[in-house]
Design a protein around this motif. Structure first.
Motif, PDB file in Angstrom:
ATOM      1  N   UNK A 102      82.116  37.009  72.041  1.00 17.65           N
ATOM      2  CA  UNK A 102      82.438  35.591  72.184  1.00 17.65           C
ATOM      3  C   UNK A 102      83.623  35.244  71.290  1.00 17.65           C
ATOM      4  N   UNK A 103      83.560  35.670  70.047  1.00 15.47           N
ATOM      5  CA  UNK A 103      84.572  35.291  69.068  1.00 15.47           C
ATOM      6  C   UNK A 103      85.925  35.969  69.274  1.00 15.47           C
ATOM      7  N   UNK A 104      85.914  37.216  69.705  1.00 13.26           N
ATOM      8  CA  UNK A 104      87.147  37.999  69.715  1.00 13.26           C
ATOM      9  C   UNK A 104      87.567  38.533  71.084  1.00 13.26           C
ATOM     10  N   UNK A 105      86.727  38.395  72.076  1.00  9.26           N
ATOM     11  CA  UNK A 105      86.972  39.016  73.371  1.00  9.26           C
ATOM     12  C   UNK A 105      88.340  38.751  73.968  1.00  9.26           C
ATOM     13  N   UNK A 106      88.806  37.521  73.896  1.00  4.99           N
ATOM     14  CA  UNK A 106      90.093  37.204  74.519  1.00  4.99           C
ATOM     15  C   UNK A 106      91.284  37.741  73.731  1.00  4.99           C
ATOM     16  N   UNK A 107      91.084  38.125  72.486  1.00  7.33           N
ATOM     17  CA  UNK A 107      92.183  38.647  71.662  1.00  7.33           C
ATOM     18  C   UNK A 107      92.370  40.158  71.771  1.00  7.33           C
ATOM     19  N   UNK A 108      91.338  40.855  72.159  1.00  6.49           N
ATOM     20  CA  UNK A 108      91.326  42.312  72.044  1.00  6.49           C
ATOM     21  C   UNK A 108      92.399  42.985  72.890  1.00  6.49           C
ATOM     22  N   UNK A 109      92.672  42.483  74.063  1.00  8.34           N
ATOM     23  CA  UNK A 109      93.685  43.108  74.927  1.00  8.34           C
ATOM     24  C   UNK A 109      95.074  43.105  74.287  1.00  8.34           C
ATOM     25  N   UNK A 110      95.283  42.272  73.294  1.00 10.10           N
ATOM     26  CA  UNK A 110      96.582  42.164  72.618  1.00 10.10           C
ATOM     27  C   UNK A 110      96.640  42.949  71.313  1.00 10.10           C
ATOM     28  N   UNK A 111      95.587  43.715  71.032  1.00  9.34           N
ATOM     29  CA  UNK A 111      95.510  44.462  69.776  1.00  9.34           C
ATOM     30  C   UNK A 111      95.911  45.920  69.981  1.00  9.34           C
ATOM     31  N   UNK A 112      96.029  46.622  68.870  1.00 12.47           N
ATOM     32  CA  UNK A 112      96.338  48.050  68.899  1.00 12.47           C
ATOM     33  C   UNK A 112      95.223  48.810  69.621  1.00 12.47           C
TER      34      UNK A 112
END
Length: 188
Positions: A102-112
């Motif tokens: 919930x907290x991080x799911x939408x950010x992960x695709x933009x991470x290393x």
């Protein structure tokens, strides 16, 4: 002064725990290394003795966050209990230790890639935990159907909590309706 291996391990664990909490509270980009170290009770200068980069820490923090969630899944006797505990106002309003998806799911695709891989490992483990709850609740279900139900359940848990959080401040009655409705939908 030289730090013992035990003390170094304790420091590293404190850093990872602080990062897992802070990242879930404010996002991966919303927290700096200095703030994480301060939350862990350590000085900023010691960070690179433990991690090569913030991304390396983020990968471990993802693992830590999922481990916490998986402990909650494993502690429940069946899916209905877990779902009821998941869809609470306390979980909706807790941003420092709640569900990492919930907290991080939408950010992960933009991470290393390492961060993405650890997050994907966490999702896979979480799905397996939900499958285990389903097996405890229903011994006769086909494993393929259980897997599909686990995926649908996790998607509903995560999506529902995102919607409940998004509406909590401006449409609290809608947020409450989401929290009340989805446990019935998932377990029936």
């Amino acid at each position: 002064m030289k730090v013992t291996r035990e003390k170094a391990a304790a420091h590293r664990a404190a850093i990872v725990k602080a990062a897992a909490d802070l990242f879930r509270a404010r996002g991966l980009g919303g927290v700096g290394v200095a703030e994480i170290m301060q939350a862990a009770g350590l000085t900023h200068g010691g960070f690179y003795g433990h991690f090569k980069s913030k991304d390396a820490l983020a990968a471990e923090a993802c693992t830590e966050a999922f481990t916490e969630g998986l402990q909650r899944v494993a502690a429940d006797s069946d899916l209905a209990n877990y779902v009821a505990r998941y869809f609470t106002k306390a979980h909706r309003d807790r941003h420092d230790g709640g569900c990492p998806m919930v907290a991080l799911g939408s950010e992960i695709a933009h991470q290393e890639k390492d961060v993405q891989a650890k997050f994907a490992d966490g999702i896979a483990a979480y799905l397996a935990g939900i499958e285990d709850l389903l097996r405890r609740s229903d011994d006769g279900t086909d494993p393929v159907a259980q897997r599909a139900q686990a995926i649908a359940t996790v998607a509903t848990l995560v999506g529902g909590m995102i919607l409940a959080r998004a509406t909590a401040e401006t449409k609290p009655e809608l947020s409450a309706e989401i929290l009340e409705t989805l446990p019935r939908v998932i377990t029936h």
